[in-house]
Design an enzyme around this catalytic site. Structure first.
Site, PDB file in Angstrom:
ATOM      1  N   TYR A  39       0.815  -1.217   0.000  1.00 25.53           N
ATOM      2  CA  TYR A  39       0.000   0.000   0.000  1.00 25.53           C
ATOM      3  C   TYR A  39       0.857   1.280   0.000  1.00 25.53           C
ATOM      4  O   TYR A  39       0.366   2.347   0.386  1.00 25.53           O
ATOM      5  CB  TYR A  39      -0.947  -0.002   1.204  1.00 25.53           C
ATOM      6  CG  TYR A  39      -2.181  -0.859   0.995  1.00 25.53           C
ATOM      7  CD1 TYR A  39      -3.103  -0.560  -0.014  1.00 25.53           C
ATOM      8  CD2 TYR A  39      -2.451  -1.954   1.799  1.00 25.53           C
ATOM      9  CE1 TYR A  39      -4.241  -1.329  -0.214  1.00 25.53           C
ATOM     10  CE2 TYR A  39      -3.597  -2.734   1.607  1.00 25.53           C
ATOM     11  CZ  TYR A  39      -4.485  -2.409   0.606  1.00 25.53           C
ATOM     12  OH  TYR A  39      -5.625  -3.157   0.407  1.00 25.53           O
TER      13      TYR A  39
ATOM     14  N   ARG B 196     -13.450  -4.933 -10.828  1.00 28.46           N
ATOM     15  CA  ARG B 196     -13.836  -3.692 -10.133  1.00 28.46           C
ATOM     16  C   ARG B 196     -15.365  -3.580 -10.090  1.00 28.46           C
ATOM     17  O   ARG B 196     -15.929  -3.090  -9.117  1.00 28.46           O
ATOM     18  CB  ARG B 196     -13.242  -2.469 -10.832  1.00 28.46           C
ATOM     19  CG  ARG B 196     -11.716  -2.468 -10.921  1.00 28.46           C
ATOM     20  CD  ARG B 196     -11.012  -2.190  -9.632  1.00 28.46           C
ATOM     21  NE  ARG B 196     -11.319  -0.895  -9.095  1.00 28.46           N
ATOM     22  CZ  ARG B 196     -10.707  -0.378  -8.010  1.00 28.46           C
ATOM     23  NH1 ARG B 196      -9.775  -1.067  -7.369  1.00 28.46           N
ATOM     24  NH2 ARG B 196     -11.033   0.800  -7.557  1.00 28.46           N
TER      25      ARG B 196
ATOM     26  N   ARG C  53     -19.004  -5.696  -2.211  1.00 27.87           N
ATOM     27  CA  ARG C  53     -18.955  -4.723  -1.111  1.00 27.87           C
ATOM     28  C   ARG C  53     -20.351  -4.364  -0.610  1.00 27.87           C
ATOM     29  O   ARG C  53     -20.542  -4.159   0.589  1.00 27.87           O
ATOM     30  CB  ARG C  53     -18.153  -3.498  -1.549  1.00 27.87           C
ATOM     31  CG  ARG C  53     -16.635  -3.811  -1.541  1.00 27.87           C
ATOM     32  CD  ARG C  53     -15.841  -2.771  -2.248  1.00 27.87           C
ATOM     33  NE  ARG C  53     -14.406  -2.877  -1.978  1.00 27.87           N
ATOM     34  CZ  ARG C  53     -13.486  -2.237  -2.675  1.00 27.87           C
ATOM     35  NH1 ARG C  53     -13.838  -1.436  -3.667  1.00 27.87           N
ATOM     36  NH2 ARG C  53     -12.212  -2.372  -2.389  1.00 27.87           N
TER      37      ARG C  53
ATOM     38  N   ASN D 226     -13.627  -3.357   3.829  1.00 26.37           N
ATOM     39  CA  ASN D 226     -14.489  -3.476   2.647  1.00 26.37           C
ATOM     40  C   ASN D 226     -14.257  -4.770   1.850  1.00 26.37           C
ATOM     41  O   ASN D 226     -14.495  -4.824   0.648  1.00 26.37           O
ATOM     42  CB  ASN D 226     -14.380  -2.222   1.772  1.00 26.37           C
ATOM     43  CG  ASN D 226     -12.982  -1.995   1.248  1.00 26.37           C
ATOM     44  OD1 ASN D 226     -12.077  -2.753   1.524  1.00 26.37           O
ATOM     45  ND2 ASN D 226     -12.829  -0.938   0.466  1.00 26.37           N
TER      46      ASN D 226
ATOM     47  N   HIS E  66      -9.834  -6.397  -2.182  1.00 21.63           N
ATOM     48  CA  HIS E  66      -9.000  -5.490  -2.969  1.00 21.63           C
ATOM     49  C   HIS E  66      -8.985  -6.006  -4.398  1.00 21.63           C
ATOM     50  O   HIS E  66      -8.961  -7.217  -4.618  1.00 21.63           O
ATOM     51  CB  HIS E  66      -7.563  -5.469  -2.444  1.00 21.63           C
ATOM     52  CG  HIS E  66      -6.587  -4.924  -3.461  1.00 21.63           C
ATOM     53  ND1 HIS E  66      -6.359  -3.587  -3.617  1.00 21.63           N
ATOM     54  CD2 HIS E  66      -5.831  -5.538  -4.413  1.00 21.63           C
ATOM     55  CE1 HIS E  66      -5.494  -3.409  -4.608  1.00 21.63           C
ATOM     56  NE2 HIS E  66      -5.165  -4.576  -5.111  1.00 21.63           N
TER      57      HIS E  66
HETATM   58  P1  ATP Z   1      -8.581  -1.417  -3.109  1.00 16.80           P
HETATM   59  O1  ATP Z   1      -7.316  -0.708  -3.521  1.00 16.80           O
HETATM   60  O2  ATP Z   1      -8.500  -2.042  -1.730  1.00 16.80           O
HETATM   61  O3  ATP Z   1      -9.088  -2.363  -4.146  1.00 16.80           O
HETATM   62  P2  ATP Z   1     -10.052   0.879  -3.838  1.00 16.80           P
HETATM   63  O4  ATP Z   1      -9.159   0.944  -5.038  1.00 16.80           O
HETATM   64  O5  ATP Z   1     -11.522   0.854  -4.041  1.00 16.80           O
HETATM   65  O6  ATP Z   1      -9.724  -0.365  -2.957  1.00 16.80           O
HETATM   66  P3  ATP Z   1      -8.342   2.900  -2.687  1.00 16.80           P
HETATM   67  O7  ATP Z   1      -8.670   4.331  -2.835  1.00 16.80           O
HETATM   68  O8  ATP Z   1      -7.248   2.300  -3.507  1.00 16.80           O
HETATM   69  O9  ATP Z   1      -9.705   2.051  -2.867  1.00 16.80           O
HETATM   70  O10 ATP Z   1      -8.048   2.656  -1.135  1.00 16.80           O
HETATM   71  C1  ATP Z   1      -7.384   1.465  -0.722  1.00 16.80           C
HETATM   72  C2  ATP Z   1      -8.056   0.942   0.508  1.00 16.80           C
HETATM   73  O11 ATP Z   1      -7.842   1.857   1.577  1.00 16.80           O
HETATM   74  C3  ATP Z   1      -9.586   0.795   0.419  1.00 16.80           C
HETATM   75  O12 ATP Z   1     -10.008  -0.412  -0.151  1.00 16.80           O
HETATM   76  C4  ATP Z   1      -9.978   0.866   1.869  1.00 16.80           C
HETATM   77  O13 ATP Z   1      -9.795  -0.399   2.510  1.00 16.80           O
HETATM   78  C5  ATP Z   1      -8.974   1.851   2.437  1.00 16.80           C
HETATM   79  N1  ATP Z   1      -9.547   3.185   2.461  1.00 16.80           N
HETATM   80  C6  ATP Z   1      -9.759   4.018   1.426  1.00 16.80           C
HETATM   81  N2  ATP Z   1     -10.325   5.169   1.823  1.00 16.80           N
HETATM   82  C7  ATP Z   1     -10.456   5.064   3.170  1.00 16.80           C
HETATM   83  C8  ATP Z   1     -10.962   5.921   4.182  1.00 16.80           C
HETATM   84  N3  ATP Z   1     -11.444   7.134   3.894  1.00 16.80           N
HETATM   85  N4  ATP Z   1     -10.951   5.467   5.467  1.00 16.80           N
HETATM   86  C9  ATP Z   1     -10.458   4.256   5.777  1.00 16.80           C
HETATM   87  N5  ATP Z   1      -9.948   3.396   4.866  1.00 16.80           N
HETATM   88  C10 ATP Z   1      -9.957   3.788   3.579  1.00 16.80           C
HETATM   89 MG    MG Z   2      -7.031   0.830  -4.966  1.00 15.34          MG
END
Ligand code: ATP
Ligand code: MG
Length: 140
Positions: free
Chosen positions: A51, A87, A104, A114, A117
């Site tokens: 991450y 997605r 989700r 959620n 990933h």
């Molecule tokens: P992922 O990368 O997990 O598939 P995503 O692409 O939908 O999810 P990202 O914006 O890449 O979302 O964020 C990565 C992860 O960080 C999210 O899946 C979530 O678990 C966490 N996350 C994102 N925004 C928040 C927030 N505002 N508060 C807490 N956790 C968050």
């Molecule tokens: Mg992401």
């Protein structure tokens, strides 16, 4: 659109609630094939590296703590247009905004917990697959 591979993680909130099979059923009934899969306990170093793009975000510490709180299932999913299709199957990051029938919407507890990933591009999919899998673990 050719066959693609994408990287997926079934997150701790889902493994903890015994939802691995229910999540996998969503992939399979929507035409994605699970071509590699293993259940692992992520280390803090692995989660921070995975991450790293989010390390300046306010939720980074919480995200890493969550991802190492329980085992996860890391996977490679394959199919037509797999990155985008996954997605769609996952739904929006925030489960309150996710469409009906998505993983989700049905299973996620919150924007942080959620359930899944999924890679956001073909380029990132290749990087993320290589982060968790050796070539000999991808047998098609
Ligand atoms: P992922 O990368 O997990 O598939 P995503 O692409 O939908 O999810 P990202 O914006 O890449 O979302 O964020 C990565 C992860 O960080 C999210 O899946 C979530 O678990 C966490 N996350 C994102 N925004 C928040 C927030 N505002 N508060 C807490 N956790 C968050
Ligand atoms: Mg992401």
């Amino acid at each position: 659109m050719a066959t693609q591979q994408t990287f997926s993680i079934i997150k701790p909130d889902a493994t903890r609630r015994n939802l691995t099979g229910a999540v996998n059923q969503k992939f399979e009934e929507n035409g994605l094939r699970i071509v590699a899969q293993k259940r692992i306990q992520m280390t803090r170093e692995q989660a921070e590296g995975f991450y790293a793009v989010h390390k300046e975000r306010p939720f980074f510490g919480e995200l890493v703590d969550f991802m190492i709180s329980e085992p996860v299932v890391v996977q490679v999913l394959e199919g037509e247009n797999a990155v985008l299709k996954n997605r769609e199957i996952m739904g929006a990051t925030n489960p309150e905004e996710a469409d009906a029938g998505t993983i989700r919407k049905e299973f996620a507890l919150s924007i942080g917990e959620n359930s899944v990933h999924g890679s956001d591009s073909e380029e990132n999919a290749a990087i993320e697959i290589a982060y968790f899998f050796n070539k000999d673990e991808l047998v098609g």
